[in-house]
Design a protein around this motif. Structure first.
Motif, short mmCIF file in Angstrom:
data_model
loop_
_atom_site.label_atom_id
_atom_site.label_comp_id
_atom_site.label_asym_id
_atom_site.label_seq_id
_atom_site.Cartn_x
_atom_site.Cartn_y
_atom_site.Cartn_z
N TYR A 188 0.10 11.47 2.15
CA TYR A 188 1.08 12.26 2.88
C TYR A 188 2.05 13.02 1.98
CZ TYR A 188 -0.53 9.35 6.76
OH TYR A 188 -1.30 8.71 7.69
N GLY A 189 2.11 12.64 0.72
CA GLY A 189 3.02 13.31 -0.21
C GLY A 189 4.31 12.53 -0.41
N HIS A 190 5.04 12.90 -1.46
CA HIS A 190 6.25 12.14 -1.85
C HIS A 190 7.41 12.32 -0.88
CE1 HIS A 190 4.86 10.57 -5.71
NE2 HIS A 190 4.21 11.70 -5.87
N LEU A 191 7.46 13.43 -0.16
CA LEU A 191 8.55 13.62 0.81
C LEU A 191 8.47 12.59 1.93
CD1 LEU A 191 8.79 17.51 1.12
CD2 LEU A 191 10.35 15.96 -0.08
N VAL A 192 7.26 12.34 2.41
CA VAL A 192 7.07 11.31 3.43
C VAL A 192 7.36 9.93 2.83
CG1 VAL A 192 5.38 10.16 4.93
CG2 VAL A 192 5.42 12.65 4.75
N ASN A 197 0.81 -1.23 0.00
CA ASN A 197 0.00 0.00 0.00
C ASN A 197 0.84 1.28 0.00
OD1 ASN A 197 -2.42 -1.61 0.25
ND2 ASN A 197 -1.94 -1.81 2.43
N PHE A 198 2.00 1.22 -0.63
CA PHE A 198 2.89 2.38 -0.61
C PHE A 198 2.29 3.56 -1.40
CE2 PHE A 198 6.50 4.87 -2.21
CZ PHE A 198 7.14 5.17 -1.02
N LYS A 199 1.52 3.27 -2.43
CA LYS A 199 0.93 4.34 -3.24
C LYS A 199 0.03 5.22 -2.38
CE LYS A 199 -1.68 5.14 -7.53
NZ LYS A 199 -2.66 6.07 -6.91
N ASN A 200 -0.67 4.61 -1.42
CA ASN A 200 -1.54 5.38 -0.53
C ASN A 200 -0.75 6.40 0.29
OD1 ASN A 200 -3.66 3.89 -1.48
ND2 ASN A 200 -3.75 2.50 0.30
N ILE A 201 0.48 6.01 0.66
CA ILE A 201 1.31 6.94 1.46
C ILE A 201 1.63 8.18 0.64
CG2 ILE A 201 3.58 7.22 2.54
CD1 ILE A 201 3.44 4.23 3.24
#
Length: 437
Positions: free
Chosen positions: A321-325, A313-317
């Motif tokens: 939360y955005g790409h920096l997170v 589920n990395f796409k959800n992050i």
């Protein structure tokens, strides 16, 4: 074999005429059983050989016996040399090191040390058997240069090529017994590599490394000069001395090349070799390192396994939360992976959040242990912002050493199964291993 060492054969024939050999060798046939018996005594007491597996010790002992019975008393010709070369090649492909063959040489040599004629023959045979090892040494250095010159500083690349060209030229001359080439060995003060060092070395090399390169370069030439001296004196029974000098030369050469390659890599973008975010190797280096490890596996018979990992589920992050997170999560994940690997293992960033880990000297069972260790570490880790994330994994032992990408596809298929059957699990073969804490 690439080029039969004709000059080595010619040199032996010049030193030992066939008619002389056939006349003197008649008395040795009845002594063969005694020679074999003496060899077995020395063989069983050898500390170096004792570290081999029982199967390897038995195979090597049979080789020695065949050599004594079928080769030792024969006068060599071209067919003889080819057969003996192929015997050496078989030993090489089975994974016996040249140090082990050196030990065998000492044992055989000691068993006939009272007869100069047989010692002369053993010296000749020994160099023929070792020729595949010399060929491999030349090839490996070419690969070392090729693999490490990704965007290398052009001048350092040229220096390494100059060194390898000269080394291979004179190593081949030693293997072939070509005294004409050896006699033209240039003094280290005026050779091409010295010219490069004097003109460009200090521009690219720090003071300490510069001194080390000079040291190994001088040592390299000094050892060749000693071989040149031995050959010019035409001393008998010099094969052992020459081979030990060749080992010193190889050692000095590899250290010199290692310094040049290390400096080269320090001066190129890390992106050329590694992913800047995770510090893992990139896809280009997968091709290089996979090729090396599968070649070594075929030669030495050890297992290699791969892990295909993907953060769940990395796409959800990234979306929430955005790409920096997301990038911070990847950096923490990479640290977890590195903490659970050996120095000899290779992690690669295969895609966005997909990773491949190459595990040399590891079968499927051992790879599963590593995969589960990483999975559990990720599951229990408190990540910044998101706190929890899990990882799925496909585990596969490489079966097709000629085309390991088939096994990578299988590991990727196992990863897909892990994702479809609940995530946070490792799949290997046809079995799903849930591995829940």
């Amino acid at each position: 074999m690439r080029k039969m060492p004709y000059k080595l054969l010619e040199r032996f024939k010049e030193r030992v005429r066939k008619e002389v050999w056939e006349e003197k060798i008649k008395d040795f046939h009845p002594k063969i059983p005694d020679i074999i018996s003496e060899i077995e005594t020395f063989y069983d007491r050898s500390i170096s050989i004792s570290i081999l597996t029982e199967d390897d010790k038995l195979y090597l002992k049979r080789f020695v016996k065949r050599y004594i019975k079928n080769y030792l008393l024969k006068y060599p010709d071209e067919k003889y040399v080819l057969n003996l070369y192929n015997a050496g090649k078989r030993l090489f492909l089975k994974g016996y090191t040249d140090e082990i063959l050196l030990e065998v040489y000492k044992i055989v040599y000691k068993s006939v040390e009272k007869d100069s004629l047989l010692k002369e023959k053993i010296n000749f045979d020994f160099l023929v058997v070792l020729r595949p090892y010399m060929n491999y040494s030349l090839d490996e250095e070419k690969k070392l240069l090729k693999d490490s010159n990704v965007e290398m500083v052009l001048s350092l690349q040229e220096a390494a090529k100059i060194h390898i060209k000269n080394r291979n030229k004179f190593l081949k001359a030693v293997a072939d017994g070509d005294t004409d080439v050896l006699s033209n060995l240039p003094d280290y003060k005026i050779c091409e590599f010295t010219k490069w060092l004097e003109e460009h070395g200090q521009k690219y090399i720090d003071e300490k490394s510069y001194e080390e390169v000079w040291h190994f370069h001088k040592l390299f030439h000094e050892k060749f000069e000693k071989i040149k001296h031995i050959y010019s004196k035409n001393k008998e029974n010099n094969s052992l001395a020459v081979y030990l000098l060749l080992k010193d030369i190889e050692n000095a050469s590899l250290k010199l090349l290692f310094i040049l390659n290390r400096i080269s890599l320090d001066n190129v973008s890390k992106i050329a070799l590694k992913d800047s975010l995770t510090g893992f190797f990139n896809r280009h280096m997968l091709d290089v390192l996979l090729s090396k490890e599968t070649s070594r596996s075929k030669r030495h018979g050890y297992k290699i396994s791969i892990l295909m990992m993907d953060l769940d589920n990395f796409k959800n992050i990234n979306d929430i939360y955005g790409h920096l997170v997301g990038d911070e999560v990847l950096m923490h994940f990479s640290r977890i992976v590195k903490n659970n690997l050996r120095e000899s293992d290779y992690p690669f960033r295969y895609g966005g959040e997909e990773f491949l880990i190459l595990l040399p000297h590891t079968d499927e069972e051992g790879a599963l242990v590593v995969a589960e260790r990483i999975r559990k570490s990720v599951e229990s880790y408190k990540f910044p912002v998101i706190e929890r994330i899990t990882v799925s994994c496909g585990v596969r032992e490489i079966k097709n050493l000629d085309n390991p990408y088939i096994d990578i596809e299988e590991a990727d298929r196992y990863l897909y199964i892990a994702k479809k059957t609940g995530k946070n699990r490792c799949v290997y073969g046809s079995t799903a291993f849930t591995g829940k804490s």
